[in-house]
Design a protein around this motif. Sequence first.
Motif, mmCIF file in Angstrom:
data_model
loop_
_atom_site.group_PDB
_atom_site.id
_atom_site.type_symbol
_atom_site.label_atom_id
_atom_site.label_comp_id
_atom_site.label_asym_id
_atom_site.label_seq_id
_atom_site.Cartn_x
_atom_site.Cartn_y
_atom_site.Cartn_z
ATOM 1 N N VAL A 412 0.847 -1.195 0.000
ATOM 2 C CA VAL A 412 0.000 0.000 0.000
ATOM 3 C C VAL A 412 0.878 1.238 0.000
ATOM 4 O O VAL A 412 2.076 1.185 0.308
ATOM 5 N N GLY A 414 1.182 4.898 1.794
ATOM 6 C CA GLY A 414 0.729 5.724 2.897
ATOM 7 C C GLY A 414 1.133 7.170 2.679
ATOM 8 O O GLY A 414 2.268 7.455 2.291
ATOM 9 N N GLN A 509 -1.541 6.039 7.934
ATOM 10 C CA GLN A 509 -2.537 6.074 6.867
ATOM 11 C C GLN A 509 -2.397 4.859 5.957
ATOM 12 O O GLN A 509 -3.388 4.291 5.500
ATOM 13 N N GLY A 510 -1.153 4.434 5.717
ATOM 14 C CA GLY A 510 -0.940 3.232 4.926
ATOM 15 C C GLY A 510 -1.476 1.987 5.615
ATOM 16 O O GLY A 510 -2.101 1.123 4.984
ATOM 17 N N MET A 512 -3.905 1.819 7.728
ATOM 18 C CA MET A 512 -5.371 1.835 7.725
ATOM 19 C C MET A 512 -5.930 1.264 6.424
ATOM 20 O O MET A 512 -7.029 0.708 6.392
ATOM 21 N N GLN A 513 -5.187 1.369 5.337
ATOM 22 C CA GLN A 513 -5.648 0.842 4.047
ATOM 23 C C GLN A 513 -5.287 -0.628 3.849
ATOM 24 O O GLN A 513 -5.941 -1.331 3.078
ATOM 25 N N ALA A 514 -4.240 -1.092 4.522
ATOM 26 C CA ALA A 514 -3.681 -2.414 4.240
ATOM 27 C C ALA A 514 -4.532 -3.535 4.833
ATOM 28 O O ALA A 514 -5.368 -3.325 5.716
ATOM 29 N N GLU A 515 -4.277 -4.744 4.355
ATOM 30 C CA GLU A 515 -4.844 -5.953 4.955
ATOM 31 C C GLU A 515 -3.893 -6.399 6.057
ATOM 32 O O GLU A 515 -2.849 -6.991 5.781
ATOM 33 N N TRP A 633 -8.210 10.237 7.193
ATOM 34 C CA TRP A 633 -7.219 9.445 6.451
ATOM 35 C C TRP A 633 -7.751 8.927 5.118
ATOM 36 O O TRP A 633 -7.020 8.898 4.117
ATOM 37 N N SER A 634 -9.013 8.541 5.074
ATOM 38 C CA SER A 634 -9.570 7.989 3.843
ATOM 39 C C SER A 634 -9.759 9.046 2.762
ATOM 40 O O SER A 634 -9.886 8.714 1.575
ATOM 41 N N GLU A 635 -9.764 10.322 3.144
ATOM 42 C CA GLU A 635 -9.968 11.401 2.179
ATOM 43 C C GLU A 635 -8.672 12.090 1.781
ATOM 44 O O GLU A 635 -8.673 12.974 0.919
ATOM 45 N N SER A 644 0.049 10.001 -6.665
ATOM 46 C CA SER A 644 0.256 8.677 -6.082
ATOM 47 C C SER A 644 1.387 7.962 -6.800
ATOM 48 O O SER A 644 1.517 8.051 -8.023
#
Length: 864
Positions: A412, A414, A509-510, A512-515, A633-635, A644
Amino acid sequence: MKNERNTVLGILAHVDAGKTTLSEAMLFLSGKLKTLGRVDHRSSFLDNHTLERQRGITIFSKQALMPLGEGSLTLLDTPGHADFSAETERTLRVLDCAVLVISGTDGVQAHTETLWKLLERYAVPTFLFVTKMDLPGPGREAVMRELTERLSERCVDFGTAERLESVALCDEETMERYLETGEIPDETVRRLVASRRLFPCFFGSGLKTDGVGDFLDALARFAPRPQYGEDFSARVYKISRDAQGNRLTWFKVTGGSLRVRSLLKYADASGEGLEEKISALRLYSGAKFEACEELGAGWVCAALGLSATRPGQGLGAAADAESALLEPVMSYRLRLEKGTDPMLLLPKLMQLDQEDPQLHIVWNPQAREISVQLMGRVQAEIFQSLVQERFDTHVELDTGRVLYRETIRNTVEGVGHFEPLRHYAEVHLLLEPLPQGSGLCFDSICPEDALDRNWQRLILTHLAEKQHRGVLTGAPITDMRITLAAGRAHIKHTEGGDFREATYRAVRQGLMQAESVLLEPWYSFVLEVPATEIGRAISDVRAMNGSFSSPEEHGEYLRLEGAAPAAKLNGYMEELPAYTHGRGRLSLTPCGYRPCAEQKRIVEELGYEPERDADNPADSVFCAHGAGMNVRWSEVPQYMHLESVLKPRREEEVKPALPRYRSFDIDERELEAIMEREFGPIRRPEYRVRQVNAAVANELRTVRKKETVIVDGYNLIFAWDELKTLAAERLDLARERLMDILSGYAGFTGDKVILVFDGFRTPGNPGSRSEYHNISVAYTKDGETGDAYIERIVDEIGRNYTVRIVTSDNLIRLSALRSGVLRCSSGEFKGELEWALSQIEEVLKKSNFNAHKTRLIDGTRRNP
């Protein structure tokens, strides 16, 4: 000066193998001791601590000096119990060689193999001494066969006629020379021992001193003789305190020499540079010591005068050591007696944390609880005894909980952005999973033309300086590579602290997105039970979801070797004696982390909410309409300034316009009303910059954005050496000195400064609020902590992003700070003060206003 040749020898063994008895025999035969001490008589020379003599085990590493041939020997005795393996591991970093003691009755045990792996990891040349040969056992040949099979085929019995042939087989060049001459010189044997291609083995009895004399002669002939450089260097391996409470830094001089009253420059745990004077050098032998004025390379000593050193630290030209291999896998919460203030006990416990960094003393401000990490039951009991002995405080420990780790399954990106007014930093990180046991790796692929090398180094430093928390349970992350892929700084507004905030937020933030994957610690085990109980043992291991190899015969026992989750094995040490009638034996060794089979249940039980963790925010701070703006974080991808690095945006994608946010800045009159309510009427200082010169005033005003700075007074005093020294003599003078410093700082920056002193511990204290020149000073009342007072003030005036808290990271963690309120360590703030003074001098030079320098720096003086 102690500059003759000195050999540093460590002595290691499985608990009860006879290590301390062998040490006593060596000291006795060398002439160091007049009588032979015994463990069972509680008269041993090295195990001199009360707890050690009560329990009959070595708990703390000790030092003894003795003659050896034409030089001398420093003997470092290490703990044998597995719970204190971390103490042993720290000692290995300063050894010239080691002797691994094997029990002739028990042979190689599970912890013996753990010690062997540690010796291999640190490349320590090793001798072996098999003791207790006066007792019934398998015999010399059987033990020698076990040593070559389970440790190394290069183990050679130095008590046999075939010794030279066996030594020659360890090295091709040595074999050729032996075939030509029939001899092997001592220097050749030393070379083979030093390179760990030969492990000399000796047999005897420490209790009866059989074979010990031959062993000492062999050490004098074959122990390695390291070569040292001329530049001073040293390696710290231990921190302790003497009977008077003086802090002792134990290290080995690995280059040059060191004198009393020398100034040493080094960095503390936070990276802040220190320069301190060596006030004394001591050569310990047991509980006694000899003062020394100068020490040469190769000597181990205890130094006084160093306040912030830590085990594993390199001094002078020496680099810091790598992280320890052995880490605790269990955490225990302390239960205090009624009436015991945890905030008073915490600074005392931090002394133990300095002496044993593996304890990881942690303060939970929300629950007002202290927790400690321990290796096992015996260490837990010793910890309780030490707290009682050192601080006259009784503590209990709960049943403990497993220390989890977290990693990720997918790659991911972040992003962290930090842009309150007059601050700017953006960081893009790639987070990638790594194989089990890899730990954390940090790298950069960011071009230097996009982000200056110095900023990149700073970001990598911030990645490494903090224990980043996962988002499943808040456990530390591991087994991943974090790569700096992109970043941006502002030519004028970026400061070092901005990249710290952006870096921490990018990691979070990374995640929060990761598995995310929850990892649990595993133990490798050796379980020995009577043959009649092997079926029960196998069933137990299977029920633990553990793995094991086929059982092997070991005398009257069957041995089962394998691995299982630490959570399942926790408590099995007490269960085993019940079904084996006291005949079962279990040895455990941490063997890393593996994916947790019950991740869902554990995550739900712990109930961690990552978005409510104020200490680890995933959101970013952007600037909009003249004010800082928190972005979830998601925004963040919708607002970030750089593209990116994982998914380049198409040209047709249009970045949405920023929504309209109102400014959260408090009106200046509203802020002054709050300040007047707390501290009374505000007196307008007469030293304002406008009285100097318009050009100078404008330059001073544009140096930085005005802030409200809230300072935790006592934490700051005791974090700064000069104020701490002054406080030891007169606390009131230290307070006044701090108020004067902050008054000058406020006069230069124009910041509103609130200085808070904790009156929580003073019975009947009503508290007070006042103004000291141009700063506000608050003494909290009885029962109100400084932390609570600061939180209340922040709730009232912290609705914007211009409030900063200055406090000590080790003693206070504020629990209710909203996003955007900045934190600053005492070290950073001290550097800011120095910077402010330097800026004043530069501005005055350019404007030729040297006559006004004193009035500008000292805000307590008035202009004529």
